[in-house]
Design an enzyme around this catalytic site. Sequence first.
Site, PDB file in Angstrom:
ATOM      1  N   SER A 174       0.954  -1.078   0.111  1.00  0.00           N
ATOM      2  CA  SER A 174      -0.067   0.040  -0.040  1.00  0.00           C
ATOM      3  C   SER A 174       0.955   1.132   0.045  1.00  0.00           C
ATOM      4  CB  SER A 174      -0.983   0.132   1.340  1.00  0.00           C
ATOM      5  OG  SER A 174      -1.457   1.059   1.594  1.00  0.00           O
ATOM      6  N   TYR A 181      -2.502  -0.397  10.646  1.00  0.00           N
ATOM      7  CA  TYR A 181      -2.337  -0.791   9.351  1.00  0.00           C
ATOM      8  C   TYR A 181      -1.177  -0.580   8.684  1.00  0.00           C
ATOM      9  CZ  TYR A 181      -4.203  -0.975   4.456  1.00  0.00           C
ATOM     10  OH  TYR A 181      -4.068  -1.284   3.124  1.00  0.00           O
TER      11      TYR A 181
END
Length: 255
Positions: free
Chosen positions: A146, A159
Amino acid sequence: MSDLFSLAGRLALVTGSSRGIGLTLAGGLAREGARVVVHGRDQATLDSARRRISDETGAEVFTARFDLTDAAAVDAGITRIEAEAGPIGILVNNAGIQKRGPFVDFSLADWNDLVATNLTSAFLVGQRVARGMVERGAGKIINIGSVQSQLGRPGIAPYAATKGGIAMLTKGMCADLGPSGVQVNALAPGYFATELTKALVDDEEFSAWVRTRTPAGRWGNTDDLVGTLVFLASGASDFVNGQIIYVDGGMTAVV
């Protein structure tokens, strides 16, 4: 040149691929000739994904349902895939979840869920599949990172930690597996419009921030990921290893 990107006859497992980005990735591999294993938790959703990919591409599509965070379940699941469909030549570690909250209030239970689903699963599935790849002297593993593999934002520190872990796991796997002819890279999406991000897309203030922060001036579409995935899964990337490739419209390139 087309043969360089061909995936004809190769078996690809894409975890978390019954919907969203994973479904698009599995379909993209199938369009380039791969036989595909779609993985998820709900059999009805998996069957729908299998039919959709098969109808759109004509590819042979299998389904797999097992707990990615349990080593015994992973071993049994991969064993079943190999018995039914053959050796896995391409693995895409796509499964992941998101949990948001202020760092000082973030629960240990939510932290553990994030680490197990986003990071431990990539370790367990990657390790199990890599054993066969090492024996055969070839294989492609693509971990899905990501922009949070590199960038932080308020409310998603845990995260981001898991996606940062994916980046370093990718590099470590490259170091261990590269001498055996296995390439391990990470594909790191930016902000993409999917069913899971619909609330963010519909939030005009947040959407405006994404468009302003991204040189391309827009959210990504899931199809934007397919070209890079096919490159990393094909012979075109045989000398590319341990890299994190950001498909983010330029977000990580600018301040």
